[in-house]
Design an enzyme around this catalytic site. Structure first.
Site, PDB file in Angstrom:
ATOM      1  N   LYS A  79      24.290 -43.823 -60.196  1.00 57.15           N
ATOM      2  CA  LYS A  79      24.728 -42.472 -59.855  1.00 57.15           C
ATOM      3  C   LYS A  79      24.716 -42.329 -58.338  1.00 57.15           C
ATOM      4  O   LYS A  79      23.783 -42.800 -57.676  1.00 57.15           O
ATOM      5  CB  LYS A  79      23.789 -41.450 -60.511  1.00 57.15           C
ATOM      6  CG  LYS A  79      24.215 -39.995 -60.325  1.00 57.15           C
ATOM      7  CD  LYS A  79      23.285 -39.064 -61.098  1.00 57.15           C
ATOM      8  CE  LYS A  79      23.694 -37.602 -60.906  1.00 57.15           C
ATOM      9  NZ  LYS A  79      22.832 -36.673 -61.683  1.00 57.15           N
ATOM     10  N   SER A 154      25.061 -33.300 -64.640  1.00 61.37           N
ATOM     11  CA  SER A 154      25.756 -33.771 -63.457  1.00 61.37           C
ATOM     12  C   SER A 154      26.012 -35.286 -63.467  1.00 61.37           C
ATOM     13  O   SER A 154      26.790 -35.791 -62.665  1.00 61.37           O
ATOM     14  CB  SER A 154      24.945 -33.416 -62.208  1.00 61.37           C
ATOM     15  OG  SER A 154      23.687 -34.095 -62.212  1.00 61.37           O
ATOM     16  N   SER A 178      20.769 -33.139 -66.993  1.00 60.69           N
ATOM     17  CA  SER A 178      21.897 -33.906 -66.440  1.00 60.69           C
ATOM     18  C   SER A 178      21.979 -35.351 -66.893  1.00 60.69           C
ATOM     19  O   SER A 178      22.924 -36.052 -66.529  1.00 60.69           O
ATOM     20  CB  SER A 178      21.859 -33.851 -64.906  1.00 60.69           C
ATOM     21  OG  SER A 178      22.211 -32.573 -64.460  1.00 60.69           O
TER      22      SER A 178
END
Length: 492
Positions: A79, A154, A178
């Site tokens: 990420k 997210s 998330s």
């Protein structure tokens, strides 16, 4: 070898260690898939082919020595919230579009020490603020199951690359769901560990008392392999806990589902907005666990109405503090031709931050301001303690708590949703961040549009092994985690 992307982590590991294929071949296979498929999905912000192949060659050398880590040579996506030395780390924001980190986050270092191969950095909601991955400077990421729908957020880039088989597993972060919500939207397994179990050093901060890194993959077994690398105390992180970690892979069969007491909070299943298909699918998965010997116990969680308002005071308050460092002076975006220092600050921040990030900074600044802090921030901290006590009381009677991971399946990109409607979509995941408990998403089926549905299990502190074990055993008797989106079936 056109089907390497269909292998599990265990199969990839054995194939590499037995010499059936090399890390270079495997890495190039994924790079080819990314080059052909990712333009449709927009999951990668940065792809690092040269570095990946160099790391693959180093992994192959380690494998030939006979002393390589069990995961040596397996590709991984990070990420884009984890600092990576020499590679752009953007956090999905214009503010950090030009930021090249001078150091690695601890979990990146741990991955390198295990000779994992970094394919690149993946898209996300800006500074991890969002539930759709639409709030990114680099554009929306699409759900591989249906490109008209969001992948969640997210960590939407992390879920999308796995669901499209553009990486075998990925790192994610979970501040209010998330990891779990995008795992639910994309038919994956995703674990939010206990707060303090995984180092936050080098993870760009959103809300420091809520943020936690964790693994995302197709199965609980795949997540367990990555947890073995990620977990552990880190003296560089003051919130990292000095507590021995488990061998999460070895413990996958340790929990006896027979006799396991699963708490069913009656309030969770009577919430307005819970989709009927999601509710039915979650209830069917619980019946399946009951058929495996689990005992379903109805429980009360009385603070449900407080989750969203508490989180959306504390999270933005911490964000307002953490993001004050982005001022256009030291690093990151700087406006052009500022008239004076005040103009530099104002324009750099208003031009560098997106709408959702600005909204949360404003909410947080108000909640912390003189004359309001006691009414909002301090009161929210007190309510947070009550939420934690609500869970601790429930865990006196049950082993784990079950809930939907999200009240709906993935909604369409660009769907007209007010901020409040979007925030209410996080209802089922927020509490585990507020209390610090570990929680996991398991894929359990599909709705009529063939969009994935997830079951969330919340465990007691430090019970990551138990959660992974329960989901692993569930996955031995179901095949939801093996189903693939059409785009993932493409051979390259």
């Amino acid at each position: 070898m056109t089907d390497l992307h269909r292998l599990s982590i265990r199969e990839l590991s054995s194939g590499l260690h037995e010499g059936k294929f090399s890390s270079r071949e495997l890495t190039q296979h994924y790079l080819n898939r990314i080059a052909k498929i990712d333009a449709q999905i927009n999951s990668y912000v940065t792809v690092t082919p040269e570095q990946a192949l160099t790391e693959a060659d180093a992994a192959d050398a380690a494998l030939k020595s006979g002393h390589a880590h069990i995961l040596a040579g397996i590709p991984l996506a990070h990420k884009d919230i984890f600092c990576t030395k020499g590679i752009r780390t953007s956090a999905g924001s214009k503010m950090l579009d030009n930021f090249i980190s001078p150091y690695d986050a601890t979990i990146v270092t741990k991955g390198k020490n295990a000779h994992l191969v970094t394919l690149g950095k993946v898209n996300m909601d800006e500074f991890a603020m969002g539930s759709t991955s639409e709030n990114s400077y680099y554009g929306a990421t699409k759900n591989p199951w249906n490109l008209d729908h969001v992948p969640g957020g997210s960590s939407g880039g992390s879920s999308a690359v796995i669901a499209a088989d553009l990486a075998p597993f990925a790192t994610g972060t979970d501040t209010g769901g998330s990891i779990r919500q995008p795992a639910s939207f994309c038919g994956l397994t995703g674990l939010k560990p206990t707060y303090g179990r995984v180092s936050r050093y080098g993870m760009i901060a959103f809300a420091s008392s809520l943020d936690q890194a964790g693994p995302m993959a197709r199965s609980a077994e795949d997540c367990a392999y990555l947890m073995n690398v990620m977990a552990g105390h880190d003296e560089l992180d003051s919130t990292s806990v000095q507590k021995p970690t488990d061998d999460y892979v070895a413990n996958l069969t340790q929990t006896n589902v027979k006799g396991l007491r699963i708490g069913i909070p009656k309030q969770y299943f009577n919430v307005e907005g819970l989709n009927a298909e999601v509710k039915a699918c979650v209830e069917a998965s619980l019946k399946h666990l009951e058929s495996m010997g689990a005992i379903l116990v109805e429980i009360d969680l009385t603070m449900v109405d407080s989750y969203v308002p508490t989180y959306y005071l504390l999270g933005p308050a911490e964000a307002a503090s953490n993001l004050s460092r982005y001022d256009g002076v030291r690093y990151g975006y700087r406006c052009e031709n500022p008239k004076d220092l005040e103009d530099l600050y104002k324009r750099s921040r208003s031009e560098g931050f997106g709408e959702e990030v600005q909204r949360r900074i404003l909410i947080g600044t108000y909640a912390l301001s003189a004359g309001h802090a006691d009414d909002y921030y301090v009161k929210a901290q007190k309510v947070r303690r009550l939420i934690q006590q609500d869970f601790l009381k429930a865990f006196e009677h049950v082993d784990v708590i079950a809930a939907p991971s999200a009240p709906t399946t993935a909604y369409k990109i660009g769907a007209k949703r007010t901020p409040v409607e979007t925030y209410l979509g996080d209802l089922y995941t927020l509490a585990a961040n507020l209390s610090g408990h570990p929680a996991i998403n398991a894929p359990i089926g599909f709705d009529q549009q063939h969009l994935p549905i997830g079951l969330q299990l919340i465990g007691q502190y430090w019970a990551e092994s138990q959660l992974l074990s329960i989901v692993h055993q569930y996955q031995q008797t179901t095949d939801w985690h093996t189903q693939r989106a059409a785009i993932a079936e493409e051979n390259v």
